[in-house]
Scaffold this motif. Structure first.
Motif, PDB file in Angstrom:
ATOM      1  N   VAL A  71      43.169  46.657  36.716  1.00  0.00           N
ATOM      2  CA  VAL A  71      41.906  46.978  36.053  1.00  0.00           C
ATOM      3  C   VAL A  71      41.211  48.067  36.859  1.00  0.00           C
ATOM      4  CG1 VAL A  71      39.660  46.091  35.316  1.00  0.00           C
ATOM      5  CG2 VAL A  71      41.685  44.639  35.140  1.00  0.00           C
ATOM      6  N   GLY A 114      41.081  43.837  41.453  1.00  0.00           N
ATOM      7  CA  GLY A 114      41.337  44.127  40.046  1.00  0.00           C
ATOM      8  C   GLY A 114      42.805  44.155  39.678  1.00  0.00           C
ATOM      9  N   GLY A 157      40.703  40.933  35.516  1.00  0.00           N
ATOM     10  CA  GLY A 157      42.124  40.865  35.814  1.00  0.00           C
ATOM     11  C   GLY A 157      42.666  39.449  35.673  1.00  0.00           C
ATOM     12  N   HIS A 208      36.962  48.105  41.530  1.00  0.00           N
ATOM     13  CA  HIS A 208      37.339  47.219  42.628  1.00  0.00           C
ATOM     14  C   HIS A 208      36.373  46.067  42.836  1.00  0.00           C
ATOM     15  CE1 HIS A 208      40.002  50.524  43.555  1.00  0.00           C
ATOM     16  NE2 HIS A 208      38.955  51.329  43.679  1.00  0.00           N
ATOM     17  N   GLU A 258      35.701  43.367  37.881  1.00  0.00           N
ATOM     18  CA  GLU A 258      37.066  43.813  37.609  1.00  0.00           C
ATOM     19  C   GLU A 258      38.076  42.731  38.000  1.00  0.00           C
ATOM     20  OE1 GLU A 258      34.419  47.119  37.502  1.00  0.00           O
ATOM     21  OE2 GLU A 258      34.757  45.681  39.109  1.00  0.00           O
ATOM     22  N   ARG A 283      35.434  43.011  28.578  1.00  0.00           N
ATOM     23  CA  ARG A 283      34.977  44.001  29.558  1.00  0.00           C
ATOM     24  C   ARG A 283      33.464  44.187  29.472  1.00  0.00           C
ATOM     25  NH1 ARG A 283      37.843  49.384  26.876  1.00  0.00           N
ATOM     26  NH2 ARG A 283      36.763  49.324  24.846  1.00  0.00           N
TER      27      ARG A 283
END
Length: 434
Positions: free
Chosen positions: A248, A228, A259, A251, A255, A291
């Motif tokens: 971000v 991220g 990123g 993990h 993410e 997101r």
């Protein structure tokens, strides 16, 4: 999705040479993924089932008792043609014994002596197949194996013991082939994923700049190349060098993908002339649209270094302040007081741009919190920013610079942590010589 299976009339199956009670016939083949999930293709405790496909199964000399390796009877289903075979080819069939003398599918004339075998292999790619041919026709049998059968047998030389053993071997051989194929496919997917992730890592665009650039990146996910954390650096036509680093929360692969999107958006917006509050506000809009969850946020640090290299603008969105090191002075952190919130937390937030004097010769290090949140000592205390500053001071005093400095820093953080770090780590270093 699976095809609905209509109920058909019952067709008797043969077991141990005796007619078995009628059983319901299956419909079209299930999806391969469903069949792979069943235990039918192993050689464990389940009773082996053979599907015999030949013109006159009742007159076949191979109906005598067939036993598996545990001495249990092998069930035998019979089909006079490929249409019947397709109906009988359900998930519990382990092996197919195919008479190569069957007419070609659909009754079409063809010069391909193995057309019926090719049809069965397309119909049942996950099943073991034994080819049955006339005695002395070894060439045709060998060609059947080259096409995809697990083995071939001569019709007039069969007995129950030989066929039982051939079935067991064919099923085990197919299981081994399937495992090898899946392993190869897994390796290929892993290689493709690694190539993709490498392609998503940035290539700084700093042509024409006198600044030296170095970066170090370690994802927290096991066996991943991308986490991220994200970073980038570009030089705009006016000679300004822009650099950023971000993180971000989380993990996982989602993410990591977010990123990458933020990094690409930052580069495009920077090259389009945006900076400071206007740039971060647009990045926040990108994050909010991309997101997967409203709880996801990202921290960010951006710097824009003037063409003369002596001063820079700094924006912080919930991110740790960069470290600056200059000759004759102890390394220190840049001001943090005017930072704004992380991206995605507060609609309409502002991110002040701070002016920073760099001087004639300096090293500027941007990093993510994975570098400072590793454990140190037996009490589980974290390294923290003060510990990181001291570590970098010592390593600079030892003469470490550039890639060597970053490599040593990440290595020491891992050593202090007692092993691999659970968080992603990204570090960017920009140097200017006098």
């Amino acid at each position: 999705m699976p095809v609905p299976v209509p109920r058909q009339r019952a067709i008797p199956a043969v077991e141990s040479g005796q007619a078995q009670a009628p059983q319901t016939v299956g419909g079209p083949l299930k999806e391969e993924a469903h069949r792979d999930a069943t235990p039918a293709h192993g050689t464990g405790a389940a009773t082996l089932t053979l599907l015999l496909i030949e013109d006159d199964p009742a007159g076949s000399p191979i109906v005598p008792d067939l036993l598996d390796s545990a001495g249990k009877p092998i069930r035998v289903r019979t089909a006079r043609n490929l249409t019947e075979a397709e109906r009988l080819l359900t998930d519990d069939v382990h092996c197919i014994l195919l008479d190569l003398a069957l007419p070609a599918p659909g009754g079409d004339d063809t010069d391909d002596e193995l057309a019926v075998l090719r049809h069965v292999l397309r119909l049942a790619p996950r099943h073991a197949v034994l080819a049955l041919t006339a005695s002395g026709d070894a060439e045709r049998g060998a060609e059947a194996v080259r096409v995809g059968a697990q083995d071939y047998l001569f019709r007039d030389e069969l007995d129950g013991r030989l066929l039982s053993r051939a079935i067991r071997y064919a099923v085990e051989r197919k299981r081994s082939e399937t495992a090898e194929r899946r392993l190869a496919e897994g390796r290929l997917r892993a290689q493709e994923n690694r190539r993709l992730e490498r392609g998503l890592l940035p290539t700084p665009l700093l042509d024409g700049s006198s600044l030296r650039f170095a970066a170090r990146y370690r994802p927290g996910r096991s066996r991943a190349l991308l986490g991220g954390d994200f970073y980038d650096a570009v030089r705009t036509p006016d000679g300004t060098v822009h650099a950023m680093i971000g993180d971000v929360c989380g993990h996982g692969p989602d993410e990591a993908a977010l990123g990458v999107e933020l990094r690409i958006a930052w580069r495009a917006l920077t090259l389009a002339g945006l900076c400071g509050d206007e740039l971060l506000n647009t990045l926040q809009q990108v994050l909010e649209h991309e997101r997967a969850d409203e709880e996801i946020f990202a921290t960010l640090c951006t710097v824009d270094i003037a063409p003369d290299g002596r001063r820079a603008g700094l924006c912080l969105a919930g991110h740790p302040a960069p470290l600056i090191a200059r000759p004759g002075r102890a390394p220190r952190l840049l001001p943090y007081e005017n930072n704004g919130p992380a991206l995605g937390l507060l609609p309409g937030a502002r991110w002040p741009r701070m002016q920073v004097e760099l001087g004639a010769e300096w090293s500027l290090m941007l990093y993510t919190d994975g570098l400072i949140e590793g454990r140190v000592g037996v009490d589980g205390e974290r390294l923290g920013q003060d510990g990181m500053v001291e570590m970098i001071r010592r390593q600079l005093a030892e003469g470490l610079r550039g890639e060597e400095l970053l490599r040593a820093a990440v290595h020491e953080v891992r050593e202090l942590n007692g092993g691999e770090l659970t968080d992603d780590v990204a570090v960017v270093l920009l140097d200017r010589a006098a």
